[in-house]
Design a protein around this motif. Structure first.
Motif: not given
Length: 188
Positions: A70-94
């Motif tokens: 309660r009382g929290s304001k809307p947020l300005k956010l920005q998407i600007q690049k890509l990333g991965i989670f998991g193994k570098e050669d076979s990521p589970r999340i993009f």
């Protein structure tokens, strides 16, 4: 086969931003082989994954979150690049990476605490603001970090948007889109 439903709190992505992301995802999907691409209507930033739980416990978390933000304001956010989670050669999340935001970090801390106070045991890894766009690498060759540069290569514009609400979502694994909004908490 009956799948147990799961719940989570997330920052909702505005419809206009999701429509632009849909176009971006179509371009990325042509160039990068992942098994499952997220439906554009399901794009969000997870704040707290609750898993399955009794209705009373979910309702308590919802009540706590409503009170603490309660009382929290809307947020300005920005998407600007890509990333991965998991193994570098076979990521589970993009994912689409968002620019670091202290306001988002504070909001996540509040939501996380409200859910813990409702009796949930939550993931304790550090919070990394991101929007999952695909899962499970399926390329014939190992994943290459050059794929993370495709955002710039395709000249995809950074996406700035205003996050105006937190949503309690329920997962329906056998449906598309798979996330149903159960409760919407406005940031004002």
């Amino acid at each position: 086969m009956d799948h147990q439903t799961h719940f989570f709190f997330a920052v909702s992505i505005p419809v206009e931003t999701k429509v632009i992301m849909k176009k971006y995802l179509e371009q990325l999907n042509k160039r990068i082989p992942f098994s499952r691409w997220v439906h554009y209507e399901d794009l969000h930033i997870t704040l707290a994954f609750l898993g399955s739980a009794p209705t009373e416990k979910i309702k308590m978390a919802e009540k706590n979150v409503k009170e603490i933000v309660r009382g929290s304001k809307p947020l300005k956010l920005q998407i600007q690049k890509l990333g991965i989670f998991g193994k570098e050669d076979s990521p589970r999340i993009f994912f689409a990476d968002t620019v670091e935001s202290n306001e988002l970090q504070e909001l996540r801390t509040k939501v996380f605490s409200a859910c813990v106070d409702a009796g949930f045991k939550l993931e304790t890894r550090p919070f990394r603001s991101h929007i999952t766009i695909a899962r499970k690498w399926k390329g014939n060759e190992p994943f290459q970090t050059k794929f993370l540069e495709i955002w710039n290569e395709l000249q995809l514009e950074p996406l700035v948007f205003e996050a105006t609400n937190i949503v309690l979502f329920q997962t329906h694994l056998n449906e598309t889109p798979k996330y149903e909004a159960k409760s919407i908490i406005l940031l004002e």
